[in-house]
Design a protein around this motif. Structure first.
Motif, PDB file in Angstrom:
ATOM      1  N   VAL A 135       0.935  -1.409   0.189  1.00 20.20           N
ATOM      2  CA  VAL A 135       0.104  -0.011   0.114  1.00 20.20           C
ATOM      3  C   VAL A 135       0.875   1.169   0.079  1.00 20.20           C
ATOM      4  N   GLU A 140       1.386   7.202  -7.272  1.00 21.99           N
ATOM      5  CA  GLU A 140       0.541   6.555  -7.732  1.00 21.99           C
ATOM      6  C   GLU A 140       1.216   5.401  -8.503  1.00 21.99           C
ATOM      7  N   ASN A 142       0.362   1.558 -10.575  1.00 23.25           N
ATOM      8  CA  ASN A 142      -0.640   0.853 -11.304  1.00 23.25           C
ATOM      9  C   ASN A 142      -0.488  -0.685 -11.209  1.00 23.25           C
ATOM     10  N   ASN A 147      -1.922  -1.008  -3.824  1.00 22.96           N
ATOM     11  CA  ASN A 147      -3.213   0.140  -3.521  1.00 22.96           C
ATOM     12  C   ASN A 147      -2.623   1.221  -3.030  1.00 22.96           C
ATOM     13  N   GLN A 148      -3.552   2.088  -3.401  1.00 27.00           N
ATOM     14  CA  GLN A 148      -3.147   3.759  -3.077  1.00 27.00           C
ATOM     15  C   GLN A 148      -3.993   4.311  -1.987  1.00 27.00           C
ATOM     16  N   VAL A 149      -3.677   4.787  -1.007  1.00 30.24           N
ATOM     17  CA  VAL A 149      -4.347   5.645  -0.006  1.00 30.24           C
ATOM     18  C   VAL A 149      -3.633   6.985  -0.117  1.00 30.24           C
ATOM     19  N   LEU A 150      -4.230   7.827  -0.881  1.00 30.42           N
ATOM     20  CA  LEU A 150      -3.326   9.294  -1.201  1.00 30.42           C
ATOM     21  C   LEU A 150      -4.342  10.335  -0.349  1.00 30.42           C
ATOM     22  N   GLN A 293      -6.333  -1.794   3.984  1.00 30.24           N
ATOM     23  CA  GLN A 293      -6.187  -2.156   2.571  1.00 30.24           C
ATOM     24  C   GLN A 293      -5.176  -2.974   2.450  1.00 30.24           C
ATOM     25  N   GLU A 304     -10.353  -1.159  -3.505  1.00 31.17           N
ATOM     26  CA  GLU A 304     -10.154   0.140  -4.602  1.00 31.17           C
ATOM     27  C   GLU A 304      -9.280   1.422  -3.975  1.00 31.17           C
ATOM     28  N   HIS A 305      -8.973   2.104  -4.738  1.00 25.18           N
ATOM     29  CA  HIS A 305      -7.946   3.149  -4.133  1.00 25.18           C
ATOM     30  C   HIS A 305      -8.719   4.110  -3.324  1.00 25.18           C
ATOM     31  N   GLU A 306      -8.224   4.722  -2.131  1.00 27.39           N
ATOM     32  CA  GLU A 306      -8.820   5.559  -1.155  1.00 27.39           C
ATOM     33  C   GLU A 306      -8.122   6.913  -1.239  1.00 27.39           C
ATOM     34  N   ARG A 307      -8.888   7.652  -0.805  1.00 21.35           N
ATOM     35  CA  ARG A 307      -8.405   9.202  -0.829  1.00 21.35           C
ATOM     36  C   ARG A 307      -8.875   9.866   0.539  1.00 21.35           C
TER      37      ARG A 307
END
Length: 321
Positions: A135, A140, A142, A147-150, A293, A304-307
């Motif tokens: 994570v 970013e 792909n 997984n991205q938590v940005l 995640q 799914e990516h989170e923000r």
């Protein structure tokens, strides 16, 4: 160091029998297991955790990679991570440096959470390609195993600049972060995009390093150039505190001569007088989501990516221009 071979020799049984007993395997009787456990205790036997991890392919440990341990930012993020992981039977270790990058391929940790711009994206993608779960909080990438938590950096920077402009400020200084920082780049992009919509605004960038010392250095430049009230947006609160202290020592007033806003809403900002304006978000939630995640990735669940969303905290450190 005592090994299972030593236990087997004293117990008069095979190495495999000792292994079964130590791991609770029903292939040995309860009487044999208790006798072997007693001998292991007498010999002060300590299991080789690394070997066990490699055999079972599970360590129940998550590694979080940070580029820096200093400052007030990381505590809440790590606490959020720890709370989730501990509830799920996992431990958390904090890592830094290239040597600890080996812990994923060596399966000393089950997954990684990365907030370290020195950990190359190419290396992370290579690890993900070999099935390791990652994570990222600072870039970013792909890949199905990443997984991205940005943090919504652009929204935060836009809020800060619009706030200063709405207050009537037309001369702005922006103190940036390290060149390799994803957060700094994202925030600077938003600053430039926002200023472009206001051609009447003069914007001067000063290079910083996300620490108090670089804020102090930036303040010295701003004071040296001072001719009229100016607004300063520091891309994190650590630098804003450095600006704040230096300006106050120079007998200028925050909120009158220098109007100041930061980013992160660290606890210290609540005690400044006048109160430092800043950009707020839940650092604990950021850590919580990151842990959730990485555990989903390990379990093979869909993610799914989170923000992480941001809000503006107004403070008396910004007055009317």
């Amino acid at each position: 160091m005592i090994s299972i071979k030593d236990i087997a020799k004293k117990a008069g049984v095979s190495i495999s029998t000792v292994s079964y007993a130590l791991n609770g395997n029903p292939k040995v009787t309860e009487e044999t297991r208790m006798r072997i456990l007693k001998i292991a205790q007498e010999l002060n036997y300590v299991p080789n955790a690394a070997a066990r991890t490699l055999k079972n392919r599970v360590s129940k440990i998550i590694g979080v990679y940070l580029s820096d341990f200093s400052g007030a930012f990381y505590g809440e993020v790590l606490q959020g991570m720890k709370e989730v992981l501990n509830k799920r039977g996992y431990d958390l270790i904090v890592c830094s440096g290239s040597y600890s990058h080996r812990w994923l391929p060596q399966r000393m940790i089950d997954g990684a959470i990365v907030l370290d711009h020195s950990f190359a994206s190419e290396e992370l993608l290579h690890l993900a390609g070999n099935g390791h779960k990652v994570v990222v909080l600072d870039r970013e990438l792909n890949h199905p195993n990443v997984n991205q938590v940005l943090l919504d950096n652009k929204a935060g920077a836009s809020l800060a600049i619009e706030f200063l402009i709405e207050k009537g400020h037309r001369k702005l200084y922006v103190v940036s972060g390290p060149k390799g920082s994803y957060d700094s780049r994202q925030r600077m992009q938003a600053v430039k995009q926002t200023v472009e919509r206001h051609p009447e605004v003069e914007c001067i960038e000063i290079e910083g390093n996300f620490d108090k010392e670089s804020g102090e250095k930036a303040a010295e430049q701003i004071i040296g150039e001072y001719k009229e009230p100016a607004a300063v947006f520091c891309l994190n609160d650590e630098m804003a505190i450095g600006v704040y202290n230096t300006v106050m020592r120079a007998n200028y007033r925050i909120g009158e001569h220098i109007h100041l806003i930061g980013f992160d809403n660290i606890e210290l900002t609540q005690y400044t007088q006048p109160r430092l304006a800043t950009i707020d978000y839940s650092k604990r939630k950021w850590g919580t989501l990151a842990s959730e995640q990485v555990l989903k990735l390990i379990a093979g669940e869909a993610v799914e990516h989170e923000r992480i969303y941001v809000t503006l905290v107004e403070g008396e450190s910004v007055g009317k221009g």
